[in-house]
Motif scaffolding. Sequence first.
Motif, mmCIF file in Angstrom:
data_model
loop_
_atom_site.group_PDB
_atom_site.id
_atom_site.type_symbol
_atom_site.label_atom_id
_atom_site.label_comp_id
_atom_site.label_asym_id
_atom_site.label_seq_id
_atom_site.Cartn_x
_atom_site.Cartn_y
_atom_site.Cartn_z
ATOM 1 N N LEU A 22 10.936 9.796 0.542
ATOM 2 C CA LEU A 22 10.076 9.008 -0.337
ATOM 3 C C LEU A 22 9.217 9.931 -1.195
ATOM 4 O O LEU A 22 8.747 10.973 -0.733
ATOM 5 C CB LEU A 22 9.171 8.085 0.486
ATOM 6 C CG LEU A 22 9.886 6.990 1.266
ATOM 7 C CD1 LEU A 22 8.897 6.201 2.106
ATOM 8 C CD2 LEU A 22 10.645 6.068 0.335
ATOM 9 N N TYR A 26 2.615 6.275 -0.567
ATOM 10 C CA TYR A 26 2.402 4.861 -0.864
ATOM 11 C C TYR A 26 3.667 4.034 -0.634
ATOM 12 O O TYR A 26 3.598 2.827 -0.447
ATOM 13 C CB TYR A 26 1.927 4.664 -2.305
ATOM 14 C CG TYR A 26 0.563 5.247 -2.549
ATOM 15 C CD1 TYR A 26 -0.549 4.733 -1.904
ATOM 16 C CD2 TYR A 26 0.389 6.322 -3.405
ATOM 17 C CE1 TYR A 26 -1.797 5.273 -2.101
ATOM 18 C CE2 TYR A 26 -0.852 6.871 -3.622
ATOM 19 C CZ TYR A 26 -1.950 6.335 -2.972
ATOM 20 O OH TYR A 26 -3.188 6.871 -3.170
ATOM 21 N N PHE A 27 4.791 4.675 -0.658
ATOM 22 C CA PHE A 27 6.039 3.953 -0.439
ATOM 23 C C PHE A 27 6.239 3.550 1.014
ATOM 24 O O PHE A 27 7.156 2.791 1.332
ATOM 25 C CB PHE A 27 7.227 4.792 -0.925
ATOM 26 C CG PHE A 27 7.375 4.781 -2.408
ATOM 27 C CD1 PHE A 27 8.054 3.753 -3.040
ATOM 28 C CD2 PHE A 27 6.823 5.786 -3.179
ATOM 29 C CE1 PHE A 27 8.189 3.735 -4.411
ATOM 30 C CE2 PHE A 27 6.962 5.780 -4.548
ATOM 31 C CZ PHE A 27 7.641 4.751 -5.180
ATOM 32 N N VAL A 29 4.459 1.582 2.560
ATOM 33 C CA VAL A 29 4.203 0.148 2.578
ATOM 34 C C VAL A 29 5.493 -0.629 2.297
ATOM 35 O O VAL A 29 5.685 -1.742 2.780
ATOM 36 C CB VAL A 29 3.112 -0.210 1.543
ATOM 37 C CG1 VAL A 29 2.899 -1.700 1.453
ATOM 38 C CG2 VAL A 29 1.825 0.506 1.876
ATOM 39 N N LEU A 30 6.400 -0.037 1.561
ATOM 40 C CA LEU A 30 7.637 -0.721 1.208
ATOM 41 C C LEU A 30 8.651 -0.763 2.351
ATOM 42 O O LEU A 30 9.566 -1.588 2.331
ATOM 43 C CB LEU A 30 8.270 -0.060 -0.010
ATOM 44 C CG LEU A 30 7.451 -0.131 -1.299
ATOM 45 C CD1 LEU A 30 8.179 0.598 -2.409
ATOM 46 C CD2 LEU A 30 7.180 -1.567 -1.690
ATOM 47 N N LEU A 31 8.502 0.091 3.362
ATOM 48 C CA LEU A 31 9.462 0.114 4.458
ATOM 49 C C LEU A 31 9.504 -1.211 5.231
ATOM 50 O O LEU A 31 10.599 -1.738 5.477
ATOM 51 C CB LEU A 31 9.179 1.284 5.395
ATOM 52 C CG LEU A 31 9.514 2.665 4.842
ATOM 53 C CD1 LEU A 31 9.155 3.730 5.860
ATOM 54 C CD2 LEU A 31 10.966 2.752 4.464
ATOM 55 N N ILE A 33 8.714 -4.111 4.114
ATOM 56 C CA ILE A 33 9.250 -5.102 3.178
ATOM 57 C C ILE A 33 10.771 -4.980 3.120
ATOM 58 O O ILE A 33 11.488 -5.985 3.169
ATOM 59 C CB ILE A 33 8.620 -4.925 1.784
ATOM 60 C CG1 ILE A 33 7.129 -5.223 1.859
ATOM 61 C CG2 ILE A 33 9.303 -5.807 0.764
ATOM 62 C CD1 ILE A 33 6.362 -4.854 0.611
ATOM 63 N N LEU A 34 11.255 -3.760 3.049
ATOM 64 C CA LEU A 34 12.699 -3.536 3.030
ATOM 65 C C LEU A 34 13.336 -4.018 4.331
ATOM 66 O O LEU A 34 14.394 -4.650 4.320
ATOM 67 C CB LEU A 34 12.990 -2.052 2.798
ATOM 68 C CG LEU A 34 14.446 -1.640 2.724
ATOM 69 C CD1 LEU A 34 15.137 -2.348 1.560
ATOM 70 C CD2 LEU A 34 14.545 -0.136 2.560
ATOM 71 N N LEU A 37 13.554 -7.758 4.247
ATOM 72 C CA LEU A 37 14.611 -8.220 3.352
ATOM 73 C C LEU A 37 16.001 -8.039 3.965
ATOM 74 O O LEU A 37 16.933 -8.771 3.627
ATOM 75 C CB LEU A 37 14.536 -7.467 2.016
ATOM 76 C CG LEU A 37 13.345 -7.827 1.136
ATOM 77 C CD1 LEU A 37 13.291 -6.904 -0.081
ATOM 78 C CD2 LEU A 37 13.426 -9.285 0.696
#
Length: 81
Positions: A22, A26-27, A29-31, A33-34, A37
């Motif tokens: 990454l 800050y990414f 936080v996206l883990l 979410i991924l 999904l």
Amino acid sequence: MAFRKLVELSHDFFFGFLLPHLPNSYFVVLLPILGGLIVGPLIYKLAPEAKGDGISHIMIALQMKMTLEGWQWWKKTMRRS
């Protein structure tokens, strides 16, 4: 055994492979979410009975159990008299 292996594989993918690649922190936080999904459609397609928040289902089950136990107690009491 298969579930444990899937958990290990997903952990290795997200934290062993994806996290070091990454661009900045800050990414992170996206883990989740991924992960949501990916897991959401799997649960929707493969386990449609696993819906609901859980707490309300537990409360209803406990109320029904208490009601059932009360009904059984009442039936036993009525048989005795």
